[in-house]
Design a protein around this motif. Structure first.
Motif, PDB file in Angstrom:
ATOM      1  N   ASN A 155      47.181  37.487  41.058  1.00 40.87           N
ATOM      2  CA  ASN A 155      48.805  36.953  40.995  1.00 40.87           C
ATOM      3  C   ASN A 155      49.485  37.340  39.809  1.00 40.87           C
ATOM      4  O   ASN A 155      49.002  36.649  38.671  1.00 40.87           O
ATOM      5  CB  ASN A 155      48.723  35.405  41.235  1.00 40.87           C
ATOM      6  N   MET A 211      46.323  28.394  44.850  1.00 42.64           N
ATOM      7  CA  MET A 211      46.205  29.947  44.729  1.00 42.64           C
ATOM      8  C   MET A 211      44.905  30.443  45.290  1.00 42.64           C
ATOM      9  O   MET A 211      44.953  31.468  46.116  1.00 42.64           O
ATOM     10  CB  MET A 211      46.384  30.405  43.366  1.00 42.64           C
ATOM     11  N   PHE A 246      43.842  34.411  46.082  1.00 43.21           N
ATOM     12  CA  PHE A 246      44.032  34.896  44.612  1.00 43.21           C
ATOM     13  C   PHE A 246      42.976  34.522  43.888  1.00 43.21           C
ATOM     14  O   PHE A 246      42.246  33.393  44.119  1.00 43.21           O
ATOM     15  CB  PHE A 246      45.050  34.457  44.092  1.00 43.21           C
ATOM     16  N   VAL A 287      45.424  34.683  37.811  1.00 46.14           N
ATOM     17  CA  VAL A 287      46.707  34.509  37.735  1.00 46.14           C
ATOM     18  C   VAL A 287      47.324  34.809  36.422  1.00 46.14           C
ATOM     19  O   VAL A 287      46.378  34.733  35.418  1.00 46.14           O
ATOM     20  CB  VAL A 287      47.196  32.924  37.909  1.00 46.14           C
ATOM     21  N   CYS A 302      57.798  38.981  43.662  1.00 49.71           N
ATOM     22  CA  CYS A 302      57.576  37.758  44.166  1.00 49.71           C
ATOM     23  C   CYS A 302      58.388  37.293  45.180  1.00 49.71           C
ATOM     24  O   CYS A 302      59.508  36.556  45.037  1.00 49.71           O
ATOM     25  CB  CYS A 302      57.779  36.761  42.849  1.00 49.71           C
ATOM     26  N   GLY A 358      53.270  38.387  42.835  1.00 51.44           N
ATOM     27  CA  GLY A 358      53.059  37.069  42.265  1.00 51.44           C
ATOM     28  C   GLY A 358      53.644  35.868  43.113  1.00 51.44           C
ATOM     29  O   GLY A 358      54.451  36.279  43.940  1.00 51.44           O
ATOM     30  N   THR A 359      53.524  34.705  42.496  1.00 50.48           N
ATOM     31  CA  THR A 359      54.165  33.485  43.375  1.00 50.48           C
ATOM     32  C   THR A 359      55.313  32.839  42.359  1.00 50.48           C
ATOM     33  O   THR A 359      55.735  31.660  42.836  1.00 50.48           O
ATOM     34  CB  THR A 359      53.242  32.539  43.847  1.00 50.48           C
TER      35      THR A 359
END
Length: 459
Positions: free
Chosen positions: A58, A112, A117, A120, A295, A322-323
Motif C-alpha cells: 500500500n 489493510m 496488503f 504500507v 488512491c 494506496g488507500t
C-alpha cells in the motif's frame, strides 16, 4: 502473530513466471523465500486452504485519517470539495494525542492486512500537538507509527513529511496546519533521529515532500541535497484542478511540469495522485521511471478526478495503489475502482489490460505489485527466491474461488476476487508468519477496544 513456518504447501500459486499447481514454498530463518517448487507431490509443510498470491504494498497512507472516515459526508452550504473536506480534517487533528495516533494506525494496519496488503508506506505529517506545540521527543508520533506497525505485523516504509507553507510561493501556514510544520534543519534532524529506530524495527526509511504548495523550491533543493536515507521519495502533485491553477499563477507551469523540470525525478520517486496532467506531462512522468501512486477510492471520495491510466500505461508508466484517507482499505476495492474509473471516462470495458484475451484482474494486479514494491523501496517482490515471504491465501471454499480453481485458469481467480467477491482473503502471511488466520488477527479484541476509545474521545 504465529511462529514462523518453514514450509508451506499450496494447491495453486501465482509465481513470478505465472500460475502453478502443487507448489511448495520454503522459508528461511530471515523470513524470505528460500525455495519454490511446483508440481510437488510432497505433503510436508503446512497445507494452505486455497490459492496463494503475493501481497501488495500500500504505497500511500495517512493513518490518522481513518478515524474521520464517514465524518465528512454531510453537505455544506456551498459546493463541497477537497478544500471543505480539509477543514474537517483539521478539526480532527486538533483533538489528537500520540496514543490516539497509535490506536488508529494499529486498527488500520490490521484492516489493510485483511484487505490483502502486507506493507504500507506511511506518508506521515502529523508531527506535533495541537497548535503546533512540539512533543519532548520530536519523533514521538513517528515512534507511535512504528509501534502500531509492530503490533499489527505489517511491513512499514516510513515517510516523514516536510510541510512548511499553505500555498505556492511560501505562503504563511494556517492555524490548522501547525501540527504538520518543520523548517529544513528540523526536518533533516528528524530523519537522522529516525534512522536507527527504523533499522531496529525492520522498517524502510524514506521521506516525503507534502506538495509543491507546502514546500518552497529552495527548501526542496536543500532537503534533497542533504538527505541520506537512500529510501523512496514521495510527493502529492496535481491532485486538484485548483492546485494546477495556483501553480500556473505562481510559476507559469503546471505542477508535474514544474517538478519534472526542476528536480531529478527518477525511480526513487512516487508521484501521489498526479490526476491532472497534459499528454506531454503524462509521457514525461512515465519516462522518468517514477511510480504514479493512485488512491482511487479516496480520489473518488474527494472528487479529485480520474487519472489518465490508460495513456500512462501505454507510455510505459509504472503505477501502484494506496488507500490514502482510508475510506476503503482493501486491494480489491482500490483495483476495481481504478479500472472502473477508466471505463466510466471512456465508456468502454476492460481498459487496463495487456492485450486481447488478457485478464483485467491479472494486468492490474501485476502492475500494482511491481509499482507498489518500487514505491516502498523493496528490492524483491512476489513469490520468488530471495523475496520476503509475504502472501495471501484466498478462500478455496468460496464458490467463486473453488470453481475457478477447478477450471484451472488462474487469472480467473484474480478476476473473481477483484471484480466479484472482495471478501475472500482468508489468511495473510508476512515474513513467513501468519498475520491473519481465517480472517482474524490475534490481537483483534485489544486493537478494536483501543480504537473505540479513541473514536469516542474524538467525536
Amino acid at each position: 502473530m504465529r511462529s514462523p513456518t518453514s514450509r508451506f504447501f499450496c494447491p495453486m500459486a501465482l509465481l513470478s513466471h505465472g500460475w502453478a499447481r502443487d507448489v511448495g514454498i520454503d522459508i528461511g530463518a530471515d523470513g524470505r523465500i528460500a525455495a519454490v517448487t511446483s508440481g510437488s507431490v510432497s505433503a510436508t509443510g503446512e497445507r494452505l486452504a486455497g490459492p496463494v498470491v503475493p501481497t501488495l504494498s500500500n504505497l500511500h497512507s495517512h493513518a490518522f485519517q481513518r478515524a474521520m472516515a464517514g465524518l465528512a459526508e454531510r453537505a455544506g452550504p456551498g459546493d463541497d470539495s477537497f478544500w471543505t473536506w480539509r477543514t474537517q480534517m483539521y478539526r480532527t487533528v486538533a483533538l489528537m494525542r500520540p496514543e490516539d495516533i497509535e490506536a488508529i494506525a494499529a486498527k488500520l494496519y490490521v484492516e489493510m492486512l485483511k484487505g490483502g496488503f502486507s506493507r504500507v508506506a506511511e506518508f506521515h505529517y502529523l508531527h506535533h500537538g495541537a497548535g503546533g506545540v512540539a512533543y519532548g521527543d520530536p519523533a514521538e508520533t513517528s515512534h507511535r507509527i512504528l509501534a502500531a506497525a509492530a503490533t499489527a505485523g505489517i511491513g512499514l516504509t516510513h515517510l516523514p513529511v516536510f510541510y512548511a507553507h499553505s500555498n505556492f510561493g511560501g505562503a504563511e501556514p494556517g492555524e490548522g496546519q501547525r501540527p504538520f510544520l518543520h523548517d529544513v534543519d528540523g526536518f533533516l534532524a528528524l530523519l537522522d533521529r529516525l534512522a536507527p529506530a527504523c533499522r531496529e524495527a525492520g522498517a524502510t526509511l524514506g521521506l516525503a515532500l507534502h506538495s509543491l504548495r507546502a514546500a518552497a523550491p529552495g527548501e526542496i533543493a536543500a532537503i534533497l541535497a542533504a538527505e541520506t536515507t537512500a529510501g523512496p521519495i514521495h510527493i502529492h502533485v496535481a491532485e486538484q484542478e485548483r492546485e494546477v491553477e495556483d501553480c500556473l499563477a505562481w510559476s507559469g507551469r503546471r505542477p508535474v511540469e514544474w517538478l519534472l523540470n526542476e528536480v531529478n525525478v527518477n525511480e526513487r520517486w512516487c508521484a501521489i495522485h498526479a490526476t491532472h496532467m497534459t499528454p506531454d506531462e503524462t509521457q514525461r512522468l512515465a519516462a522518468s521511471g517514477a511510480v504514479a501512486g493512485l488512491c482511487p477510492a479516496t480520489e473518488a471520495n474527494l472528487g479529485d478526478g480520474i487519472f489518465p491510466a490508460t495513456a500512462f500505461r501505454a507510455a510505459g508508466g509504472r503505477l501502484g495503489i494506496g488507500t490514502d484517507s482510508h475510506v476503503a482499505t482493501s486491494v480489491a476495492e482500490e483495483l476495481r475502482l481504478l479500472e472502473y474509473g477508466q471505463r466510466l471516462r471512456d465508456r468502454r470495458r476492460n481498459r487496463l489490460v495487456a492485450g486481447p484475451g488478457s485478464s483485467a484482474g491479472r494486468t492490474l494486479f501485476d502492475a500494482a505489485l511491481a509499482g507498489g514494491a518500487q514505491a516502498c523501496g523493496l528490492a524483491e517482490h512476489g513469490l520468488s527466491i530471495g523475496a520476503p515471504a509475504d502472501f495471501i491465501v484466498l478462500d478455496g471454499a468460496h464458490p467463486f474461488i473453488a470453481a475457478a480453481m477447478d477450471g484451472g485458469e488462474g487469472d480467473t481467480i484474480l478476476d473473481r476476487w477483484l471484480f466479484a467477491a472482495a471478501d475472500v482473503v482468508r489468511d495473510v502471511v508476512v515474513g513467513g508468519r501468519f498475520a491473519i488466520t481465517e480472517r482474524r488477527h490475534a490481537a483483534d479484541e485489544a486493537i478494536d477496544a483501543a480504537f473505540l476509545r479513541t473514536l469516542r474521545r474524538l467525536q
